[in-house]
Design an enzyme around this catalytic site. Sequence first.
Site, PDB file in Angstrom:
ATOM      1  N   ARG A  53      -3.688  -1.277 -13.103  1.00 13.30           N
ATOM      2  CA  ARG A  53      -3.454  -2.350 -12.125  1.00 13.30           C
ATOM      3  C   ARG A  53      -3.332  -3.666 -12.903  1.00 13.30           C
ATOM      4  O   ARG A  53      -4.306  -4.418 -13.035  1.00 13.30           O
ATOM      5  CB  ARG A  53      -4.615  -2.430 -11.123  1.00 13.30           C
ATOM      6  CG  ARG A  53      -4.668  -1.278 -10.118  1.00 13.30           C
ATOM      7  CD  ARG A  53      -5.785  -1.498  -9.103  1.00 13.30           C
ATOM      8  NE  ARG A  53      -5.660  -0.691  -7.923  1.00 13.30           N
ATOM      9  CZ  ARG A  53      -6.236   0.515  -7.745  1.00 13.30           C
ATOM     10  NH1 ARG A  53      -6.967   1.037  -8.692  1.00 13.30           N
ATOM     11  NH2 ARG A  53      -6.065   1.173  -6.615  1.00 13.30           N
ATOM     12  N   ARG A  97       1.512  -0.484 -13.874  1.00 19.98           N
ATOM     13  CA  ARG A  97       2.118  -0.953 -12.623  1.00 19.98           C
ATOM     14  C   ARG A  97       2.392  -2.438 -12.762  1.00 19.98           C
ATOM     15  O   ARG A  97       1.509  -3.200 -13.189  1.00 19.98           O
ATOM     16  CB  ARG A  97       1.174  -0.714 -11.454  1.00 19.98           C
ATOM     17  CG  ARG A  97       1.676  -1.405 -10.200  1.00 19.98           C
ATOM     18  CD  ARG A  97       0.885  -1.067  -8.988  1.00 19.98           C
ATOM     19  NE  ARG A  97      -0.356  -1.798  -8.920  1.00 19.98           N
ATOM     20  CZ  ARG A  97      -1.273  -1.598  -7.966  1.00 19.98           C
ATOM     21  NH1 ARG A  97      -1.073  -0.669  -7.062  1.00 19.98           N
ATOM     22  NH2 ARG A  97      -2.377  -2.291  -7.935  1.00 19.98           N
ATOM     23  N   ASN A 150      -3.877   4.329  -0.478  1.00 14.78           N
ATOM     24  CA  ASN A 150      -4.646   3.247   0.161  1.00 14.78           C
ATOM     25  C   ASN A 150      -3.728   2.429   1.062  1.00 14.78           C
ATOM     26  O   ASN A 150      -4.012   2.181   2.224  1.00 14.78           O
ATOM     27  CB  ASN A 150      -5.273   2.322  -0.892  1.00 14.78           C
ATOM     28  CG  ASN A 150      -6.028   3.081  -1.954  1.00 14.78           C
ATOM     29  OD1 ASN A 150      -6.522   4.162  -1.690  1.00 14.78           O
ATOM     30  ND2 ASN A 150      -6.107   2.539  -3.164  1.00 14.78           N
ATOM     31  N   ASP A 151      -2.605   2.000   0.491  1.00 19.04           N
ATOM     32  CA  ASP A 151      -1.672   1.226   1.300  1.00 19.04           C
ATOM     33  C   ASP A 151      -0.874   2.126   2.232  1.00 19.04           C
ATOM     34  O   ASP A 151      -0.570   1.730   3.360  1.00 19.04           O
ATOM     35  CB  ASP A 151      -0.727   0.408   0.404  1.00 19.04           C
ATOM     36  CG  ASP A 151      -1.389  -0.887  -0.025  1.00 19.04           C
ATOM     37  OD1 ASP A 151      -2.050  -1.519   0.822  1.00 19.04           O
ATOM     38  OD2 ASP A 151      -1.276  -1.257  -1.206  1.00 19.04           O
ATOM     39  N   ARG A 200      -6.650  -2.497   5.724  1.00 21.37           N
ATOM     40  CA  ARG A 200      -7.683  -1.886   4.883  1.00 21.37           C
ATOM     41  C   ARG A 200      -8.805  -2.861   4.522  1.00 21.37           C
ATOM     42  O   ARG A 200      -9.844  -2.475   4.029  1.00 21.37           O
ATOM     43  CB  ARG A 200      -7.057  -1.280   3.613  1.00 21.37           C
ATOM     44  CG  ARG A 200      -6.456  -2.290   2.677  1.00 21.37           C
ATOM     45  CD  ARG A 200      -5.592  -1.629   1.627  1.00 21.37           C
ATOM     46  NE  ARG A 200      -6.278  -1.416   0.376  1.00 21.37           N
ATOM     47  CZ  ARG A 200      -5.662  -1.231  -0.798  1.00 21.37           C
ATOM     48  NH1 ARG A 200      -4.339  -1.188  -0.857  1.00 21.37           N
ATOM     49  NH2 ARG A 200      -6.339  -1.048  -1.894  1.00 21.37           N
ATOM     50  N   CYS A 248      -2.111   8.103  -6.819  1.00 21.65           N
ATOM     51  CA  CYS A 248      -3.028   7.213  -7.544  1.00 21.65           C
ATOM     52  C   CYS A 248      -3.930   6.432  -6.592  1.00 21.65           C
ATOM     53  O   CYS A 248      -4.722   5.606  -7.020  1.00 21.65           O
ATOM     54  CB  CYS A 248      -2.274   6.279  -8.482  1.00 21.65           C
ATOM     55  SG  CYS A 248      -1.165   5.170  -7.626  1.00 21.65           S
TER      56      CYS A 248
HETATM   57  C1  PEP Z   1      -2.696   2.206  -3.220  1.00 22.45           C
HETATM   58  O1  PEP Z   1      -2.243   1.396  -2.403  1.00 22.45           O
HETATM   59  O2  PEP Z   1      -3.074   3.355  -2.926  1.00 22.45           O
HETATM   60  C2  PEP Z   1      -2.824   1.815  -4.642  1.00 22.45           C
HETATM   61  C3  PEP Z   1      -3.132   2.682  -5.567  1.00 22.45           C
HETATM   62  O3  PEP Z   1      -2.648   0.507  -4.947  1.00 22.45           O
HETATM   63  P1  PEP Z   1      -3.763  -0.610  -4.622  1.00 22.45           P
HETATM   64  O4  PEP Z   1      -5.006   0.093  -4.139  1.00 22.45           O
HETATM   65  O5  PEP Z   1      -3.992  -1.370  -5.862  1.00 22.45           O
HETATM   66  O6  PEP Z   1      -3.107  -1.407  -3.555  1.00 22.45           O
HETATM   67 MG    MG Z   2      -1.277  -0.410  -3.064  1.00 19.62          MG
END
Ligand code: PEP
Ligand code: MG
Length: 544
Positions: free
Chosen positions: A293, A329, A450-451, A461, A498
Amino acid sequence: MQVATGKSILNGIAIGPIRIYRKEDAQLAVTSTRTAEEELSRFEDACEKAKEQLAGLYEKALAEVGEENAAIFEIHQMMLDDDDYLNAAREIIERQGATAEYAAATTGDNFAATFADMEDAYMKARATDVRDISHRLVNILTGAGEASHLGDEAAILVADDLTPSETVQLDKSKLLGFVTRHGSTNSHTAILARTMNIPALIGVDFDDSWDGKLAIIDGYNHCVYVDPASELLNTMEEKRQADLKQESLLQGLKKKPNVTLDGREIKVYANIGNAADVGLVLQNDAQGIGLFRSEFIYLDSEDYPSEEKQFEIYKRVVETMAGKKVIIRTLDIGADKQADYFQLDKEENPALGYRAIRICLTRKEIFKQQLRAILRASAFGTVSVMFPMIISVREVRDAKDTLEECRAELREQGVAMGEVETGIMIETPAAVMIADELAEEVQFFSIGTNDLTQYTLAIDRQNPKLDNFYNAFHPAVLRMIRMTVEAGHRHDCWVGICGELGADQTLTETFLRMGLDELSVSPPSVLPLRKCIRSLDLSKTPEN
Ligand code: PEP
Ligand code: MG
């Protein structure tokens, strides 16, 4: 003994003294009840202490990010010797009978305003510096401290809230765990706690009397005990030791292949936020880095990190990984990850706003600086580049064109570079729906669950009130993952996960059956996941 409950971010036990981090903005006392001499001496002592802190920071920065970037701490030390600044503060103390903290804050504001009005760009830039040193003095004088200055003793940090940028700056060697009043389990602060393997609780109601008291974070039972009874302390210490033993048993899995009992192989990589996390990656024997990240480098800086600074960091990570894959990334700033110097507007819906690739494609100079640093680092190992928050083929082509532009410029300058695989994150429903077209453009997909969950379920979130609605196991999310894998494989594009869901062992079998090629998880989750993979037998019919 007091017991308070919250939500656990990491199952683990932490035992140690509490340190409460109060953000500044507390009203400063203006008029002093001490004599002017006493206030002057407090002011002089604070200046000395600030210089010591800055000398320490200079050494740390010198070792970690080189002389050029460390120089700022030298400038700050020099400013603390500046007679104009010091005399102005002393005058306020003597003439107005003011407290030393009020004098430091007011002098900082006055000088900053004066510098900001100057024509000369160098002097203008000093406005931030003078604010910074005044801020440091006020913190020393009021004992407010900064989250990053945990004190000499390792402690459990207790705060109303911690932003990702505060969390990334914490001195991990002094941090046993943290407890916050606010925050959500899917936020980046929570993700950082998992990466650092630090027990943490959110949603805990605490009070100031906790400061300095001994406490236990019991991540398994979502609670914190303050002033624990001695039997409980013994039991928890035993549990903590048992956890450590379990961790060392897992170390026995190192170097063993990630194959199921019936021979299906999957790659297990690790997610990191900065170069210091690479130690954890090696310790947990991940096969590569599936998500770097990179925005945490920006969050850990006071200004845009230069190409050189980024290059040094990427190079260090890539060299340390010794040929194993490192997926960097590109900048995913915005939403909850804010750095003041980007001067992003306040937005109604930041998660749907100006962030990530949208910033990079419109502020190309920042994007190119990062891409050049990544390309230069690629000469030292195996580097992949990954673009976040993609919703269209046009964005991917634009990002790839910019990468090619940087490559051409560097080639022209005779700079060495390696092959760089390109990929994108699949974290929007739009990307899933056009995954076939996107797969034609890149070599890999990494699913950001996550997103993807946030956008698929329309659930912020960051909002702790919605934690109970945020269901990462929702059939819609799982179907999106399956669709992405199938589309990727139709076009020779490998597919990984990821997001945090990749570490959920209740889904590992499902993911393997879907055909995922890679799972990238926080470093402490690597070995437990490997253990789980090695115990599965996909030749058996799945239960239900
Ligand atoms: C996600 O969104 O799952 C991700 C890995 O990126 P981040 O959590 O940094 O937004
Ligand atoms: Mg993300």
